[in-house]
Write a protein that holds these residues in place. Structure first.
Motif, PDB file in Angstrom:
ATOM      1  N   ALA A   3       0.837  -1.199   0.000  1.00 23.71           N
ATOM      2  CA  ALA A   3       0.000   0.000   0.000  1.00 23.71           C
ATOM      3  C   ALA A   3       0.871   1.248   0.000  1.00 23.71           C
ATOM      4  N   ALA A   4       0.263   2.378  -0.328  1.00 23.39           N
ATOM      5  CA  ALA A   4       0.937   3.673  -0.262  1.00 23.39           C
ATOM      6  C   ALA A   4      -0.007   4.682   0.375  1.00 23.39           C
ATOM      7  N   VAL A   5       0.552   5.561   1.170  1.00 25.25           N
ATOM      8  CA  VAL A   5      -0.206   6.663   1.767  1.00 25.25           C
ATOM      9  C   VAL A   5       0.443   7.956   1.309  1.00 25.25           C
ATOM     10  N   LEU A   6      -0.338   8.801   0.661  1.00 28.28           N
ATOM     11  CA  LEU A   6       0.144  10.101   0.202  1.00 28.28           C
ATOM     12  C   LEU A   6      -0.446  11.174   1.102  1.00 28.28           C
ATOM     13  N   LEU A   7       0.405  11.941   1.748  1.00 31.61           N
ATOM     14  CA  LEU A   7      -0.050  13.021   2.617  1.00 31.61           C
ATOM     15  C   LEU A   7      -0.197  14.282   1.780  1.00 31.61           C
ATOM     16  N   ALA A   8      -1.441  14.678   1.530  1.00 33.40           N
ATOM     17  CA  ALA A   8      -1.713  15.797   0.631  1.00 33.40           C
ATOM     18  C   ALA A   8      -2.560  16.867   1.300  1.00 33.40           C
ATOM     19  N   GLY A   9      -2.547  16.873   2.611  1.00 35.99           N
ATOM     20  CA  GLY A   9      -3.301  17.890   3.339  1.00 35.99           C
ATOM     21  C   GLY A   9      -2.361  18.911   3.920  1.00 35.99           C
ATOM     22  N   GLY A  10      -2.887  19.745   4.727  1.00 32.44           N
ATOM     23  CA  GLY A  10      -2.074  20.765   5.375  1.00 32.44           C
ATOM     24  C   GLY A  10      -2.588  22.148   5.074  1.00 32.44           C
ATOM     25  N   ARG A  11      -2.088  23.084   5.816  1.00 32.85           N
ATOM     26  CA  ARG A  11      -2.576  24.459   5.693  1.00 32.85           C
ATOM     27  C   ARG A  11      -1.813  25.279   4.668  1.00 32.85           C
ATOM     28  N   GLU A  32      -0.513  14.464  -8.873  1.00 32.99           N
ATOM     29  CA  GLU A  32      -0.438  13.511  -9.982  1.00 32.99           C
ATOM     30  C   GLU A  32       0.950  12.874 -10.063  1.00 32.99           C
ATOM     31  N   HIS A  33       1.983  13.662  -9.876  1.00 33.14           N
ATOM     32  CA  HIS A  33       3.350  13.112  -9.870  1.00 33.14           C
ATOM     33  C   HIS A  33       3.508  12.102  -8.731  1.00 33.14           C
ATOM     34  N   ALA A  34       2.998  12.439  -7.552  1.00 32.33           N
ATOM     35  CA  ALA A  34       3.103  11.519  -6.405  1.00 32.33           C
ATOM     36  C   ALA A  34       2.343  10.232  -6.686  1.00 32.33           C
ATOM     37  N   ARG A  35       1.162  10.338  -7.283  1.00 30.59           N
ATOM     38  CA  ARG A  35       0.360   9.147  -7.592  1.00 30.59           C
ATOM     39  C   ARG A  35       1.093   8.260  -8.595  1.00 30.59           C
ATOM     40  N   GLU A  36       1.710   8.858  -9.583  1.00 30.92           N
ATOM     41  CA  GLU A  36       2.475   8.081 -10.562  1.00 30.92           C
ATOM     42  C   GLU A  36       3.669   7.387  -9.913  1.00 30.92           C
ATOM     43  N   ALA A  37       4.265   8.030  -8.927  1.00 30.29           N
ATOM     44  CA  ALA A  37       5.429   7.446  -8.252  1.00 30.29           C
ATOM     45  C   ALA A  37       5.080   6.179  -7.492  1.00 30.29           C
ATOM     46  N   VAL A  38       3.827   6.036  -7.099  1.00 32.45           N
ATOM     47  CA  VAL A  38       3.394   4.845  -6.366  1.00 32.45           C
ATOM     48  C   VAL A  38       2.424   4.015  -7.201  1.00 32.45           C
ATOM     49  N   ALA A  39       2.563   4.074  -8.509  1.00 30.80           N
ATOM     50  CA  ALA A  39       1.641   3.399  -9.423  1.00 30.80           C
ATOM     51  C   ALA A  39       1.529   1.902  -9.175  1.00 30.80           C
ATOM     52  N   ALA A  40       2.592   1.284  -8.707  1.00 29.30           N
ATOM     53  CA  ALA A  40       2.574  -0.165  -8.474  1.00 29.30           C
ATOM     54  C   ALA A  40       1.972  -0.539  -7.117  1.00 29.30           C
ATOM     55  N   SER A  41       1.590   0.436  -6.335  1.00 24.99           N
ATOM     56  CA  SER A  41       1.046   0.171  -4.997  1.00 24.99           C
ATOM     57  C   SER A  41      -0.466   0.017  -5.030  1.00 24.99           C
ATOM     58  N   ALA A  42      -0.968  -0.762  -4.088  1.00 28.31           N
ATOM     59  CA  ALA A  42      -2.414  -0.898  -3.925  1.00 28.31           C
ATOM     60  C   ALA A  42      -2.695  -1.385  -2.510  1.00 28.31           C
ATOM     61  N   PRO A  43      -3.627  -0.787  -1.841  1.00 26.93           N
ATOM     62  CA  PRO A  43      -4.341   0.416  -2.251  1.00 26.93           C
ATOM     63  C   PRO A  43      -3.475   1.659  -2.077  1.00 26.93           C
ATOM     64  N   VAL A  44      -3.939   2.751  -2.678  1.00 27.54           N
ATOM     65  CA  VAL A  44      -3.321   4.059  -2.470  1.00 27.54           C
ATOM     66  C   VAL A  44      -4.320   4.890  -1.678  1.00 27.54           C
ATOM     67  N   VAL A  45      -3.865   5.388  -0.543  1.00 24.84           N
ATOM     68  CA  VAL A  45      -4.701   6.221   0.323  1.00 24.84           C
ATOM     69  C   VAL A  45      -4.137   7.629   0.278  1.00 24.84           C
ATOM     70  N   ILE A  46      -5.002   8.595  -0.001  1.00 24.51           N
ATOM     71  CA  ILE A  46      -4.590   9.996  -0.022  1.00 24.51           C
ATOM     72  C   ILE A  46      -5.243  10.694   1.152  1.00 24.51           C
ATOM     73  N   VAL A  47      -4.412  11.289   1.999  1.00 24.20           N
ATOM     74  CA  VAL A  47      -4.906  12.023   3.161  1.00 24.20           C
ATOM     75  C   VAL A  47      -4.936  13.492   2.784  1.00 24.20           C
ATOM     76  N   GLY A  48      -6.124  14.043   2.684  1.00 19.86           N
ATOM     77  CA  GLY A  48      -6.292  15.447   2.309  1.00 19.86           C
ATOM     78  C   GLY A  48      -7.686  15.657   1.765  1.00 19.86           C
ATOM     79  N   ASP A  49      -7.933  16.865   1.298  1.00 18.20           N
ATOM     80  CA  ASP A  49      -9.240  17.182   0.725  1.00 18.20           C
ATOM     81  C   ASP A  49      -9.373  16.505  -0.634  1.00 18.20           C
TER      82      ASP A  49
END
Length: 69
Positions: A3-11, A32-49
Protein backbone atom coordinates in the motif's frame (compact mmCIF):
# COMPACT_ATOMS: atom_id res chain seq x y z
CA UNK A 1 2.13 -5.51 -3.70
CA UNK A 2 2.21 -2.93 -0.94
CA UNK A 3 0.00 0.00 0.00
CA UNK A 4 0.94 3.67 -0.26
CA UNK A 5 -0.21 6.66 1.77
CA UNK A 6 0.14 10.10 0.20
CA UNK A 7 -0.05 13.02 2.62
CA UNK A 8 -1.71 15.80 0.63
CA UNK A 9 -3.30 17.89 3.34
CA UNK A 10 -2.07 20.77 5.37
CA UNK A 11 -2.58 24.46 5.69
CA UNK A 12 0.15 25.52 3.26
CA UNK A 13 0.95 28.45 5.52
CA UNK A 14 4.38 28.94 3.93
CA UNK A 15 2.83 29.41 0.47
CA UNK A 16 -0.04 31.71 1.39
CA UNK A 17 -2.60 28.94 1.84
CA UNK A 18 -2.43 27.71 -1.77
CA UNK A 19 -3.25 24.06 -2.35
CA UNK A 20 0.25 22.59 -2.72
CA UNK A 21 -0.99 19.24 -4.15
CA UNK A 22 -2.43 21.22 -7.08
CA UNK A 23 0.79 23.09 -7.96
CA UNK A 24 1.68 22.52 -11.60
CA UNK A 25 5.09 21.04 -12.31
CA UNK A 26 5.79 20.14 -15.92
CA UNK A 27 2.12 20.00 -16.91
CA UNK A 28 1.00 17.80 -14.02
CA UNK A 29 0.07 18.56 -10.44
CA UNK A 30 2.34 17.53 -7.59
CA UNK A 31 -0.38 15.11 -6.53
CA UNK A 32 -0.44 13.51 -9.98
CA UNK A 33 3.35 13.11 -9.87
CA UNK A 34 3.10 11.52 -6.40
CA UNK A 35 0.36 9.15 -7.59
CA UNK A 36 2.48 8.08 -10.56
CA UNK A 37 5.43 7.45 -8.25
CA UNK A 38 3.39 4.84 -6.37
CA UNK A 39 1.64 3.40 -9.42
CA UNK A 40 2.57 -0.16 -8.47
CA UNK A 41 1.05 0.17 -5.00
CA UNK A 42 -2.41 -0.90 -3.93
CA UNK A 43 -4.34 0.42 -2.25
CA UNK A 44 -3.32 4.06 -2.47
CA UNK A 45 -4.70 6.22 0.32
CA UNK A 46 -4.59 10.00 -0.02
CA UNK A 47 -4.91 12.02 3.16
CA UNK A 48 -6.29 15.45 2.31
CA UNK A 49 -9.24 17.18 0.72
CA UNK A 50 -10.73 15.08 -2.09
CA UNK A 51 -10.06 16.99 -5.29
CA UNK A 52 -11.62 14.20 -7.39
CA UNK A 53 -8.62 14.40 -9.71
CA UNK A 54 -7.31 10.99 -8.64
CA UNK A 55 -10.08 8.44 -9.05
CA UNK A 56 -8.19 5.24 -8.28
CA UNK A 57 -7.42 6.10 -4.66
CA UNK A 58 -9.06 6.01 -1.26
CA UNK A 59 -9.50 9.53 0.10
CA UNK A 60 -9.58 10.30 3.80
CA UNK A 61 -9.06 13.21 6.17
CA UNK A 62 -7.43 13.14 9.57
CA UNK A 63 -9.62 13.97 12.56
CA UNK A 64 -9.46 16.71 13.58
CA UNK A 65 -8.63 18.30 10.23
CA UNK A 66 -5.02 19.50 10.11
CA UNK A 67 -4.29 17.42 13.22
CA UNK A 68 -1.45 15.65 11.44
CA UNK A 69 -0.90 12.11 10.23
Amino acid sequence: MSAAVLLAGGRASRVGGSAKPLFDVGGKTLLEHAREAVAASAPVVIVGDDTAMIADAIWTREEPPYGGP
